[in-house]
Motif scaffolding. Structure first.
Motif, PDB file in Angstrom:
ATOM      1  N   LYS A 192      10.905   8.824 -13.764  1.00  0.00           N
ATOM      2  CA  LYS A 192      12.056   8.944 -12.882  1.00  0.00           C
ATOM      3  C   LYS A 192      12.178   7.703 -12.012  1.00  0.00           C
ATOM      4  N   ARG A 193      13.424   7.287 -11.802  1.00  0.00           N
ATOM      5  CA  ARG A 193      13.643   6.091 -10.985  1.00  0.00           C
ATOM      6  C   ARG A 193      13.217   6.325  -9.544  1.00  0.00           C
ATOM      7  N   GLN A 194      12.764   5.255  -8.950  1.00  0.00           N
ATOM      8  CA  GLN A 194      12.359   5.298  -7.553  1.00  0.00           C
ATOM      9  C   GLN A 194      13.544   4.943  -6.650  1.00  0.00           C
ATOM     10  N   PRO A 195      13.511   5.339  -5.388  1.00  0.00           N
ATOM     11  CA  PRO A 195      14.589   4.935  -4.475  1.00  0.00           C
ATOM     12  C   PRO A 195      14.649   3.418  -4.338  1.00  0.00           C
ATOM     13  N   VAL A 196      15.860   2.903  -4.125  1.00  0.00           N
ATOM     14  CA  VAL A 196      16.018   1.467  -3.914  1.00  0.00           C
ATOM     15  C   VAL A 196      15.333   1.092  -2.604  1.00  0.00           C
ATOM     16  N   PRO A 197      14.414   0.137  -2.624  1.00  0.00           N
ATOM     17  CA  PRO A 197      13.704  -0.209  -1.388  1.00  0.00           C
ATOM     18  C   PRO A 197      14.626  -0.850  -0.371  1.00  0.00           C
ATOM     19  N   SER A 198      14.399  -0.519   0.858  1.00  0.00           N
ATOM     20  CA  SER A 198      15.155  -1.134   1.949  1.00  0.00           C
ATOM     21  C   SER A 198      14.629  -2.537   2.212  1.00  0.00           C
ATOM     22  N   LEU A 199      15.549  -3.481   2.370  1.00  0.00           N
ATOM     23  CA  LEU A 199      15.134  -4.864   2.626  1.00  0.00           C
ATOM     24  C   LEU A 199      14.313  -4.962   3.906  1.00  0.00           C
ATOM     25  N   ALA A 200      14.623  -4.122   4.870  1.00  0.00           N
ATOM     26  CA  ALA A 200      13.879  -4.161   6.130  1.00  0.00           C
ATOM     27  C   ALA A 200      12.430  -3.731   5.947  1.00  0.00           C
ATOM     28  N   ASN A 201      12.181  -2.938   4.889  1.00  0.00           N
ATOM     29  CA  ASN A 201      10.827  -2.437   4.663  1.00  0.00           C
ATOM     30  C   ASN A 201      10.007  -3.302   3.712  1.00  0.00           C
ATOM     31  N   LEU A 202      10.607  -4.380   3.195  1.00  0.00           N
ATOM     32  CA  LEU A 202       9.909  -5.189   2.196  1.00  0.00           C
ATOM     33  C   LEU A 202       8.594  -5.785   2.711  1.00  0.00           C
ATOM     34  N   PRO A 203       8.546  -6.331   3.936  1.00  0.00           N
ATOM     35  CA  PRO A 203       7.251  -6.850   4.403  1.00  0.00           C
ATOM     36  C   PRO A 203       6.158  -5.777   4.422  1.00  0.00           C
ATOM     37  N   ALA A 204       6.517  -4.570   4.875  1.00  0.00           N
ATOM     38  CA  ALA A 204       5.531  -3.491   4.917  1.00  0.00           C
ATOM     39  C   ALA A 204       5.103  -3.085   3.510  1.00  0.00           C
ATOM     40  N   MET A 205       6.048  -3.130   2.559  1.00  0.00           N
ATOM     41  CA  MET A 205       5.719  -2.779   1.184  1.00  0.00           C
ATOM     42  C   MET A 205       4.781  -3.806   0.569  1.00  0.00           C
ATOM     43  N   HIS A 206       4.999  -5.099   0.897  1.00  0.00           N
ATOM     44  CA  HIS A 206       4.079  -6.131   0.433  1.00  0.00           C
ATOM     45  C   HIS A 206       2.670  -5.841   0.942  1.00  0.00           C
ATOM     46  N   LEU A 207       2.579  -5.529   2.220  1.00  0.00           N
ATOM     47  CA  LEU A 207       1.264  -5.257   2.805  1.00  0.00           C
ATOM     48  C   LEU A 207       0.615  -4.046   2.155  1.00  0.00           C
ATOM     49  N   GLN A 208       1.444  -3.042   1.824  1.00  0.00           N
ATOM     50  CA  GLN A 208       0.900  -1.849   1.174  1.00  0.00           C
ATOM     51  C   GLN A 208       0.244  -2.202  -0.156  1.00  0.00           C
ATOM     52  N   ILE A 209       0.884  -3.079  -0.924  1.00  0.00           N
ATOM     53  CA  ILE A 209       0.332  -3.487  -2.215  1.00  0.00           C
ATOM     54  C   ILE A 209      -0.909  -4.347  -2.014  1.00  0.00           C
ATOM     55  N   TYR A 210      -0.812  -5.320  -1.098  1.00  0.00           N
ATOM     56  CA  TYR A 210      -1.938  -6.226  -0.881  1.00  0.00           C
ATOM     57  C   TYR A 210      -3.164  -5.487  -0.351  1.00  0.00           C
ATOM     58  N   ARG A 211      -2.934  -4.408   0.380  1.00  0.00           N
ATOM     59  CA  ARG A 211      -4.054  -3.659   0.949  1.00  0.00           C
ATOM     60  C   ARG A 211      -4.653  -2.644  -0.023  1.00  0.00           C
ATOM     61  N   SER A 212      -3.941  -2.369  -1.111  1.00  0.00           N
ATOM     62  CA  SER A 212      -4.434  -1.375  -2.061  1.00  0.00           C
ATOM     63  C   SER A 212      -5.426  -2.021  -3.027  1.00  0.00           C
ATOM     64  N   PRO A 213      -6.683  -1.600  -3.027  1.00  0.00           N
ATOM     65  CA  PRO A 213      -7.652  -2.188  -3.961  1.00  0.00           C
ATOM     66  C   PRO A 213      -7.401  -1.779  -5.410  1.00  0.00           C
ATOM     67  N   TRP A 214      -6.470  -0.854  -5.629  1.00  0.00           N
ATOM     68  CA  TRP A 214      -6.084  -0.463  -6.985  1.00  0.00           C
ATOM     69  C   TRP A 214      -4.926  -1.327  -7.486  1.00  0.00           C
ATOM     70  N   MET A 215      -3.874  -1.428  -6.700  1.00  0.00           N
ATOM     71  CA  MET A 215      -2.695  -2.173  -7.151  1.00  0.00           C
ATOM     72  C   MET A 215      -2.922  -3.678  -7.183  1.00  0.00           C
ATOM     73  N   ILE A 216      -3.678  -4.211  -6.217  1.00  0.00           N
ATOM     74  CA  ILE A 216      -3.809  -5.661  -6.109  1.00  0.00           C
ATOM     75  C   ILE A 216      -4.919  -6.217  -6.989  1.00  0.00           C
ATOM     76  N   ALA A 217      -5.821  -5.377  -7.472  1.00  0.00           N
ATOM     77  CA  ALA A 217      -7.001  -5.874  -8.198  1.00  0.00           C
ATOM     78  C   ALA A 217      -6.653  -6.753  -9.401  1.00  0.00           C
ATOM     79  N   PRO A 218      -5.752  -6.320 -10.312  1.00  0.00           N
ATOM     80  CA  PRO A 218      -5.459  -7.200 -11.451  1.00  0.00           C
ATOM     81  C   PRO A 218      -4.932  -8.562 -11.028  1.00  0.00           C
TER      82      PRO A 218
END
Length: 387
Positions: A192-218
């Motif tokens: 299922k498609r995900q909601p379109v991310p808000s541009l205002a939330n993009l910095p926080a979303m980057h941090l979420q990925i960078y902080r995740s040892p699962w998503m950022i590992a590869p």
């Protein structure tokens, strides 16, 4: 996440072919770079932007691409990325003015991101748990295979028909793949498609990925791999015996692909992708030390490339192993795209600087340190995942 009980190898091969088309968005310029000045004699030093603009967008928008692909849809993104890529190559084939050509390369960079994020996500979707390691390893070869095909088939084609003909051929191939996949993917069950991310939330979303040892590992390991692979192929040739140079440079990418598709695939049956990548990094470190002790050794060069094949295949296999949902996998693939473009951009300058400051020993010492750091980073991220 819903995945296939049976692996659809025919569809996987077509998606992989789309990856080859995406890699050719880089390769079609790289293999004829020395001839681009013939098309644009007034460009001067700006001719380098014909390559770097695509990579720059990957650095800036790699993670964002993963977010938006989940919102747009994986099938739609893959097909439209192929269509856009075909259109840009077709425009390039009519010999645009240089500024317009650069503009097509910018758009092509966005097309490339769509391909490298949606492609592996869909391959994971249509492969069974048992076959997913092999399928993802196959995907990981798309850059090496594309560059090899361009060298073997593209250059003779250019010699006969000219540089612009290569752009036209690329457009036709991309368009054909878009038609094939628009039909082949119709009956594929996608997340299922995900909601379109808000541009205002993009910095926080980057941090979420960078902080995740699962998503950022590869991506974390991929940064060190890409910092070395292209740069080694660039700076090592003068140190290899001239009589063996062409053979060694041709054998290195093939060794990497062969090891990843044979030894790498076998080891993925008994080891986790993370452990395989760590073994690859340690062997790469040993290869760097071997080249330090025996400068320009053809055997060491090919062995090092083979060891890098373990890192190559394992890194992409790591994405579905560590990330359960399609959204997480897409974001992890986007992070790989970002890290890969960053590594390709900074790797050669780092090696050239080390060579100029500390000579051959400094350059190979830098290679060994980068590879060993990749091993350490994966160890640290594994510790975080266990907490």
């Amino acid at each position: 996440m819903t995945t296939s009980n049976e692996t659809r190898w025919g569809l996987i091969l077509v998606i992989w072919a789309a990856g080859l088309g995406g890699a050719a968005q880089y390769g079609k310029i790289s293999v004829v770079f020395d001839r681009m000045a013939e098309l644009y004699p007034q460009a001067g030093g700006s001719i380098g932007f014909t390559v770097s603009l695509v990579g720059l967008l990957g650095i800036l928008f790699g993670v964002i691409a993963g977010m938006f692909v989940g919102a747009i849809g994986y099938r739609r993104t893959l097909v439209w990325a192929l269509c856009v890529g075909a259109a840009m190559s077709a425009l390039q084939a009519i010999h645009l003015p240089f500024p317009a050509f650069l503009a097509t390369r910018v758009v092509e960079g966005l097309s490339h991101l769509g391909l490298v994020v949606a492609g592996p996500t869909l391959i994971a979707q249509v492969s069974s748990e048992k076959s997913r390691g092999l399928a993802m390893t196959l995907w990981s070869t798309f850059f090496g295979v594309a560059f090899t095909l361009l060298a073997w088939l593209g250059l003779p084609f250019v010699d006969r028909f000219g540089v612009l003909s290569l752009f036209g051929a690329h457009a036709a191939i991309m368009a054909g793949l878009a038609v094939m996949l628009s039909v082949a993917l119709r009956n594929v069950q996608v997340p299922k498609r995900q909601p379109v991310p808000s541009l205002a939330n993009l910095p926080a979303m980057h941090l979420q990925i960078y902080r995740s040892p699962w998503m950022i590992a590869p991506a974390a390991g991929w940064l060190f791999y890409t910092s070395c692979f292209v740069s080694i192929l660039t700076v090592m040739p003068p140190h290899i015996d001239e009589n063996l140079r062409a053979f060694v440079l041709g054998a290195m990418p093939l060794a990497s692909i062969t090891v990843s598709m044979t030894i790498g695939v076998y080891l993925l049956r008994v080891l986790s992708a993370v452990r395989l990548v760590q073994i690859g990094f340690l062997l790469c470190t040993g290869g760097g030390i071997w080249l330090l002790l025996v400068p320009g050794s053809p055997a060491a060069c090919i062995a090092l490339a083979g060891a890098m094949g373990l890192v190559q295949g394992g890194s992409f296999a790591m994405v579905p192993q560590l990330n359960e949902t399609a959204a997480d996998r897409a974001q992890s693939s986007g992070a790989i795209a970002q890290a890969g473009n960053l590594g390709n951009t900074i790797g050669t300058p780092i090696m050239v600087t080390a060579l100029s400051v500390a000579g051959y020993a400094g350059m190979l010492g830098t290679v060994a340190v980068l590879f060993f750091t990749g091993f350490v980073v994966h160890g640290l991220l594994a510790m975080r995942r266990r907490i």
